[in-house]
Design a protein around this motif. Structure first.
Motif, short mmCIF file in Angstrom:
data_model
loop_
_atom_site.label_atom_id
_atom_site.label_comp_id
_atom_site.label_asym_id
_atom_site.label_seq_id
_atom_site.Cartn_x
_atom_site.Cartn_y
_atom_site.Cartn_z
N UNK A 211 -0.59 10.29 -5.88
CA UNK A 211 -1.22 11.07 -4.81
C UNK A 211 -1.28 10.32 -3.48
N UNK A 212 -1.33 9.01 -3.51
CA UNK A 212 -1.44 8.21 -2.29
C UNK A 212 -0.12 7.97 -1.58
N UNK A 213 1.00 8.33 -2.21
CA UNK A 213 2.30 8.23 -1.55
C UNK A 213 2.56 9.59 -0.90
N UNK B 282 -4.26 5.97 7.18
CA UNK B 282 -2.91 5.98 6.64
C UNK B 282 -2.13 4.73 7.03
N UNK B 283 -1.19 4.39 6.15
CA UNK B 283 -0.32 3.24 6.38
C UNK B 283 1.10 3.78 6.56
N UNK B 284 1.72 3.40 7.67
CA UNK B 284 3.06 3.83 8.00
C UNK B 284 3.96 2.61 8.06
N UNK C 276 -1.46 7.09 1.96
CA UNK C 276 -2.78 7.60 2.34
C UNK C 276 -3.67 6.49 2.88
N UNK C 277 -3.45 5.26 2.41
CA UNK C 277 -4.29 4.13 2.82
C UNK C 277 -3.63 2.83 2.38
N UNK C 278 -4.19 1.74 2.80
CA UNK C 278 -3.72 0.42 2.34
C UNK C 278 -3.89 0.31 0.83
N UNK C 279 -5.00 0.83 0.30
CA UNK C 279 -5.24 0.79 -1.15
C UNK C 279 -4.16 1.57 -1.89
N UNK C 280 -3.77 2.72 -1.36
CA UNK C 280 -2.71 3.52 -1.99
C UNK C 280 -1.39 2.75 -1.98
N UNK C 281 -1.12 2.04 -0.90
CA UNK C 281 0.10 1.23 -0.81
C UNK C 281 0.07 0.11 -1.85
N UNK C 282 -1.05 -0.57 -1.96
CA UNK C 282 -1.17 -1.66 -2.94
C UNK C 282 -1.01 -1.13 -4.37
N UNK C 283 -1.56 0.04 -4.63
CA UNK C 283 -1.41 0.67 -5.95
C UNK C 283 0.06 1.01 -6.21
#
Length: 121
Positions: A49-51, A16-18, A73-80
């Protein structure tokens, strides 16, 4: 089984990214900014879903100071998220309203929420 679920949850949490965003708004745009941020946060949590969480507050003594706690959920979710239509609408629509923005990467010590709060909408 319980041990597997605990380990799985820990592994997911490690990805996860905080972040915390500290934002200062020009006073003349305060109400407009708050509306735009609330609309954006609601859309992001509902549609992506990743937020996992976007929680925004303002300082009661200095309402132009806004703080947003973000969990992805992840760095990828943040980038999306950064490419999502609702984020781009929010970002581009509020550029002139923001006096300053500080993005801070953080790691959790403890994130506790009463279960009944998670069920309410």
């Amino acid at each position: 089984m319980v041990m597997f679920n605990t380990l799985s949850a820990q592994a997911q949490q490690n990805d996860r990214k905080f972040r915390i965003a500290k934002i200062e708004i020009y006073p003349e745009y305060l109400n407009q900014y708050r509306s735009a941020l609330a609309e954006h946060a609601k859309a992001a949590v509902k549609l992506e879903p990743g937020v996992l969480a976007l929680q925004a507050v303002y300082d009661k003594d200095k309402p132009v100071n806004v703080t947003v706690f973000e969990v992805y959920a992840s760095e990828a979710a943040y980038q999306k998220h950064l490419k999502a239509a609702h984020f781009l609408k929010y970002k581009n629509g509020t550029l002139k309203m923001v006096k300053s923005l500080e993005l801070i990467a953080v790691e959790p010590i403890s994130l506790e929420v009463k279960p009944e709060l998670l069920l309410k909408r």
